[in-house]
Design an enzyme around this catalytic site. Sequence first.
Site, PDB file in Angstrom:
ATOM      1  N   LYS A  68       0.927  -1.209  -0.052  1.00 36.14           N
ATOM      2  CA  LYS A  68      -0.002  -0.045  -0.035  1.00 36.14           C
ATOM      3  C   LYS A  68       0.907   1.110  -0.014  1.00 36.14           C
ATOM      4  CE  LYS A  68      -2.298  -1.650   3.558  1.00 36.14           C
ATOM      5  NZ  LYS A  68      -2.081  -3.126   3.454  1.00 36.14           N
ATOM      6  N   THR A  69       1.926   1.038   0.941  1.00 34.99           N
ATOM      7  CA  THR A  69       2.903   2.356   0.860  1.00 34.99           C
ATOM      8  C   THR A  69       3.568   2.669  -0.494  1.00 34.99           C
ATOM      9  OG1 THR A  69       2.916   2.284   3.331  1.00 34.99           O
ATOM     10  CG2 THR A  69       4.905   3.712   2.283  1.00 34.99           C
ATOM     11  N   ASP A 113      -1.363   6.309   6.755  1.00 32.32           N
ATOM     12  CA  ASP A 113      -1.258   4.920   6.900  1.00 32.32           C
ATOM     13  C   ASP A 113      -1.960   4.695   8.328  1.00 32.32           C
ATOM     14  OD1 ASP A 113      -0.712   2.305   6.492  1.00 32.32           O
ATOM     15  OD2 ASP A 113       1.285   2.275   7.063  1.00 32.32           O
ATOM     16  N   THR A 162      -5.413  -1.695   7.019  1.00 36.86           N
ATOM     17  CA  THR A 162      -5.624  -3.166   7.076  1.00 36.86           C
ATOM     18  C   THR A 162      -6.963  -3.529   7.762  1.00 36.86           C
ATOM     19  OG1 THR A 162      -4.400  -3.013   9.256  1.00 36.86           O
ATOM     20  CG2 THR A 162      -3.152  -3.424   7.490  1.00 36.86           C
ATOM     21  N   ARG A 221       6.726  -8.145   1.494  1.00 39.87           N
ATOM     22  CA  ARG A 221       7.770  -7.938   2.693  1.00 39.87           C
ATOM     23  C   ARG A 221       8.263  -8.830   3.302  1.00 39.87           C
ATOM     24  NH1 ARG A 221       4.248  -4.287   6.584  1.00 39.87           N
ATOM     25  NH2 ARG A 221       4.861  -2.432   5.355  1.00 39.87           N
TER      26      ARG A 221
END
Length: 350
Positions: A68-69, A113, A162, A221
Amino acid sequence: MAIDRVISADSGGDREEQFNTALRPKRLTEIVGQSNVVEKLSIAIAAARQRGEPLEHILFYGPPGLGKTTLANVIANEMNAAIRVSSGPSLTKQGDVMGLLSNVNTGDILFIDEIHRLSAPVEEFIYPAMEDFKVDFTVDSGLHAKTINFPLKRFTLIGATTRAGLLSAPLRSRFGMLYHLEFYTIEQLTSILCRSAKLLELSYQDGTLELIAARSRGTPRIANRLLKRVRDYAQVKGTGKLTRDIVDNSLKMERIDHLGLDDLDRAFMKALIQVYEGGPAGIEAIAATLGEERDTLEDVVEPYLLQIGFVRRTKRGREITRAAYDHLGLIVPQSKKESQAAQPELFEEQ
């Protein structure tokens, strides 16, 4: 026990983020996976650039570690815009948001975020900023309080969460584009690892990156974190080149099996089997047995076990499945076989 898990999808802190930033794609054409989201974004960006307008507000939602980032930064690069980054928990009062909004120029991107963790006063404060690009900011308090109508330049707010279900309906309705990010396939993760290995100037044998990808729980990640661990192991225990033995031994040392399960995952399943005879058992009872927080089990452990079909939720509690018994090398008790045969899993009430 859950802290510092290698296969946790949550961020590992500033040092890991600096490492990941160097590996992140900078343009839409460099992104692997999320093809549906990327295609929609490319059209929206092209249209906005042709009109010379900022993008609509965008909300990305999905499990942690899926990019997302990264997508927010890619959008800023594609729009040739500056990006200002913050998070829901750090914006506790209106003045915090005002400091960000007052420095935003036309077309800039404000990325928040964990936006579902905004406090109610802050959330209500940004409604007019998102809709009308203006805010009413209160100066002083009590008898000397006065409200200033502060016009803003047109900007794009990108939110990431999330837990989309925790977003209020008024906030969710103010986003023009909502995109759900999905878990990655082993092939997509292997492509991501190939790119990362090239950037790290890391040599590897054919098939080794697939071994890492298979243990990455569908999350880039985690894949990059495992690659970093394996690289360190190869440097100290080998020649620096990734071989099948190096990868296997490195991940065995981390106690991560071929499906990406670690000690906490296995402890969760064994508690269900050994203490609660396979279930059903309530999450509070399992948490007490393991000495873990309920939130840790629900947010960190359960999602992947549910995804691969090792655990199922029923109206009576959590139950272990036959596939989990097979994976752990345990025999399904006869009573459990009869129970599962009598109650088919399909369409079980959640």
